[in-house]
Design an enzyme around this catalytic site. Structure first.
Site, PDB file in Angstrom:
ATOM      1  N   HIS A   1      36.361  47.941  47.658  1.00 19.53           N
ATOM      2  CA  HIS A   1      35.564  47.913  46.993  1.00 19.53           C
ATOM      3  C   HIS A   1      34.720  47.825  46.183  1.00 19.53           C
ATOM      4  CE1 HIS A   1      32.158  50.211  45.067  1.00 19.53           C
ATOM      5  NE2 HIS A   1      31.818  50.617  45.989  1.00 19.53           N
TER       6      HIS A   1
ATOM      7  N   VAL B   1      33.845  48.192  42.712  1.00 16.51           N
ATOM      8  CA  VAL B   1      34.827  48.388  41.347  1.00 16.51           C
ATOM      9  C   VAL B   1      35.914  48.041  40.890  1.00 16.51           C
ATOM     10  CG1 VAL B   1      32.390  49.148  40.870  1.00 16.51           C
ATOM     11  CG2 VAL B   1      34.534  50.934  41.478  1.00 16.51           C
ATOM     12  N   LYS B   2      36.857  48.060  42.398  1.00 18.68           N
ATOM     13  CA  LYS B   2      38.277  48.390  42.239  1.00 18.68           C
ATOM     14  C   LYS B   2      39.004  46.681  41.777  1.00 18.68           C
ATOM     15  CE  LYS B   2      38.207  52.330  43.541  1.00 18.68           C
ATOM     16  NZ  LYS B   2      38.352  53.151  45.144  1.00 18.68           N
ATOM     17  N   PRO B   3      40.276  46.753  41.863  1.00 22.90           N
ATOM     18  CA  PRO B   3      40.702  45.575  40.891  1.00 22.90           C
ATOM     19  C   PRO B   3      40.086  44.833  41.763  1.00 22.90           C
ATOM     20  CG  PRO B   3      42.279  47.303  41.700  1.00 22.90           C
ATOM     21  CD  PRO B   3      41.353  47.739  42.355  1.00 22.90           C
ATOM     22  N   VAL B   4      40.846  44.282  43.258  1.00 21.48           N
ATOM     23  CA  VAL B   4      39.953  42.831  43.715  1.00 21.48           C
ATOM     24  C   VAL B   4      38.562  43.497  44.836  1.00 21.48           C
ATOM     25  CG1 VAL B   4      41.688  41.015  42.954  1.00 21.48           C
ATOM     26  CG2 VAL B   4      41.401  42.363  45.333  1.00 21.48           C
TER      27      VAL B   4
END
Ligand SMILES: *Cc1c(COP(=O)(O)O)cnc(C)c1O
Length: 378
Positions: free
Chosen positions: A181, A183-186
Site C-alpha cells: 500500500h 504508505v508502506k515501506p515500498v
C-alpha cells in the site's frame, strides 16, 4: 496555514519508478508476465526468504498465507488487536476464529507471556504484527510455537527491511505477509506478498492466488487443459504493478536509511517533552520505522493534542483502534477490557508524519509544531 499539510505517511515515486511503469505498460503483458517473476525473485533475495508470492494486496497476502498454512473451519489463530482489521478478518474468511492477546507495553508487539497462556486445543496459527516496523520478539514466540507444534505467520505489513538479531523480516516466521500500500515501506499502489522458506507453502499460496488452478498437462492432453484443484481467488498482482515494485525495491535501503534518520531526529528533539512517551527500538531489533507513534502521558488530553496538530497542518493519525472494539467484533462477543495494554496504547497514541520524502525542513516543522501543540494542549 501557508505551508502544505504533512500526512503521517506517503509514497515516494521517482522518475525511474515512472519510467519502469511506462515500460511495462508498453510491453506485451499487462497482468501476469515476466516482471511478476522478476519482482518475486528480487523480493525473495532481498529478504533472504526462499520464496516470494506476490498478490493484489496485503490483505490477500494474509489470506493466502493463512490458507497456505492450512487454516480452516474449527481452527483458531492467536494475534493482537493493535493492528489493521485484515489480520483478523482474513482468518474469519477461512472459517477460523480469532483469539486476541495483549501486547508488550514498550513495542506494542505480541506479548509472549500472554501468548503462552492463550494457546488452546484449536489454536493452529500464531500471528504477531511487527507494529510500526518493529519486529516482534520472535525467539520467545518461536519457543512457544515450536513446543506446541503451531505455525508462525508474521503480519509484516509494516516491516519489510527490518531485522531481529541480525535476521531479516521474511525469515523470522514460517510465512510472512507484507503489504505494498502507498504508505508502506515500498509500494505497488495496491499489493502484497507472502514470503516463506517452504516450497510447499509457496505453491499453495500461488494456487490460491489464481483460482486454485494447476497447469500440469499430461503428455497426451490438449493445449487447453488445466485443472481447478482448490477453491481460490483472483489475487494476482499485475506486471505493471510489479514493475513499480521492482523499481521501488531497489530504493528500499535508501528509504530505510531516511526513515531511521528522521526517527533519530525526533527521538533527540522530542526528548525534552515530559508530556509524551517516545517509541523505542530494542537492542536486538532494527526497526523499519514505518510509523513514529508517540503516546501522551495523559490520555484524557490525547484528542485535544491530536486535533491541535491537525489544525496546524500535521495530518497525524491513530494506529490503531483495537480490532475487538469494532461493532462487527463486538457482535462476535468480544468486549473492551480484553487487552488492557493494547487499549491503553490506543488511548494514548498519535502517529507523527514520517516518510522518506520528508525534507529536513519538514522534520524541523514537525518538531516545532509538536512542541507548540504539547504546550497548548498537554
Ligand atoms: C496495511 C496493513 C494490512 C493490509 O494491507 P493492504 O495492502 O492494505 O490490504 C494488514 N495488516 C497491517 C498491520 C497493515 O498495516
Amino acid at each position: 496555514m501557508s505551508e502544505a499539510r504533512l500526512p503521517y505517511g506517503r509514497q515516494s515515486i521517482s522518475r525511474a519508478d515512472v519510467e519502469a511503469v511506462a515500460e511495462a505498460l508498453a510491453g506485451d503483458f499487462l497482468t501476469t508476465g515476466p516482471t511478476v517473476e522478476r519482482f518475486e525473485r528480487a523480493l525473495a533475495e532481498c529478504c533472504g526468504a526462499g520464496h516470494a508470492v506476490v498478490v493484489s494486496s496485503g490483505t490477500a497476502a494474509l489470506h493466502a498465507a493463512y490458507y497456505a498454512a492450512g487454516l480452516g473451519p474449527g481452527d483458531e489463530i492467536v494475534t493482537t488487536p493493535l493492528t489493521f482489521v485484515a489480520t483478523a478478518s482474513a482468518a474469519l474468511h477461512l472459517g477460523a476464529t480469532v483469539r486476541f492477546v495483549d501486547v508488550e507495553p514498550d513495542t506494542g508487539t505480541l506479548d509472549p507471556a500472554a501468548l503462552a497462556g492463550a494457546v488452546g486445543e484449536r489454536t493452529r496459527l500464531v500471528v504477531p504484527i511487527d507494529y510500526a516496523g518493529h519486529p516482534a520478539d520472535y525467539d520467545a514466540i518461536r519457543a512457544i510455537t515450536d513446543e506446541r507444534g503451531l505455525t508462525l505467520v508474521a503480519d509484516a505489513a509494516h516491516s519489510l527491511g527490518a531485522s531481529y538479531r541480525g535476521r531479516p523480516v521474511g525469515t523470522l516466521a514460517d510465512l510472512s505477509a507484507t503489504s505494498f500500500h502507498p504508505v508502506k515501506p515500498v509500494t505497488t499502489c495496491e499489493g502484497g506478498a507472502v514470503l516463506t522458506g517452504k516450497a510447499e507453502h509457496a505453491e499453495r499460496a500461488r494456487r490460491f492466488r489464481n483460482h486454485g488452478i494447476v497447469r500440469q498437462r499430461p503428455p497426451d492432453s490438449p493445449y487447453w487443459f488445466y485443472e481447478v484443484e482448490d477453491l481460490g481467488f483472483n489475487y494476482r498482482l499485475s506486471d505493471v504493478q510489479s514493475a513499480l515494485g521492482l523499481s521501488q525495491l531497489g530504493r528500499l535501503e535508501e528509504f530505510l536509511a531516511r526513515r531511521r534518520a528522521i526517527a533519530g531526529r525526533y527521538l533527540e528533539a522530542l526528548a525534552d517533552l515530559p508530556q509524551i512517551i517516545l517509541p523505542v527500538e530494542r537492542p536486538e531489533a532494527r526497526s523499519g520505522w514505518h510509523l513514529f507513534v508517540v503516546q501522551v502521558s495523559d490520555p484524557t488530553r490525547r484528542r485535544a493534542f491530536f486535533e491541535h496538530l491537525r489544525d496546524h497542518g500535521l495530518l497525524v493519525q491513530v494506529h490503531y483502534i483495537p480490532v475487538h472494539h469494532h461493532p462487527y467484533f463486538r457482535r462476535l462477543g468480544l468486549e473492551p477490557g480484553l487487552c488492557p495494554v493494547a487499549e491503553e496504547r490506543f488511548a494514548r497514541s498519535v502517529s507523527l508524519p514520517l516518510f522518506p520524502a520528508m525534507t529536513d525542513d519538514d522534520v524541523d516543522r514537525v518538531i516545532d509544531q509538536v512542541h507548540r501543540s504539547a504546550a497548548a494542549t498537554l
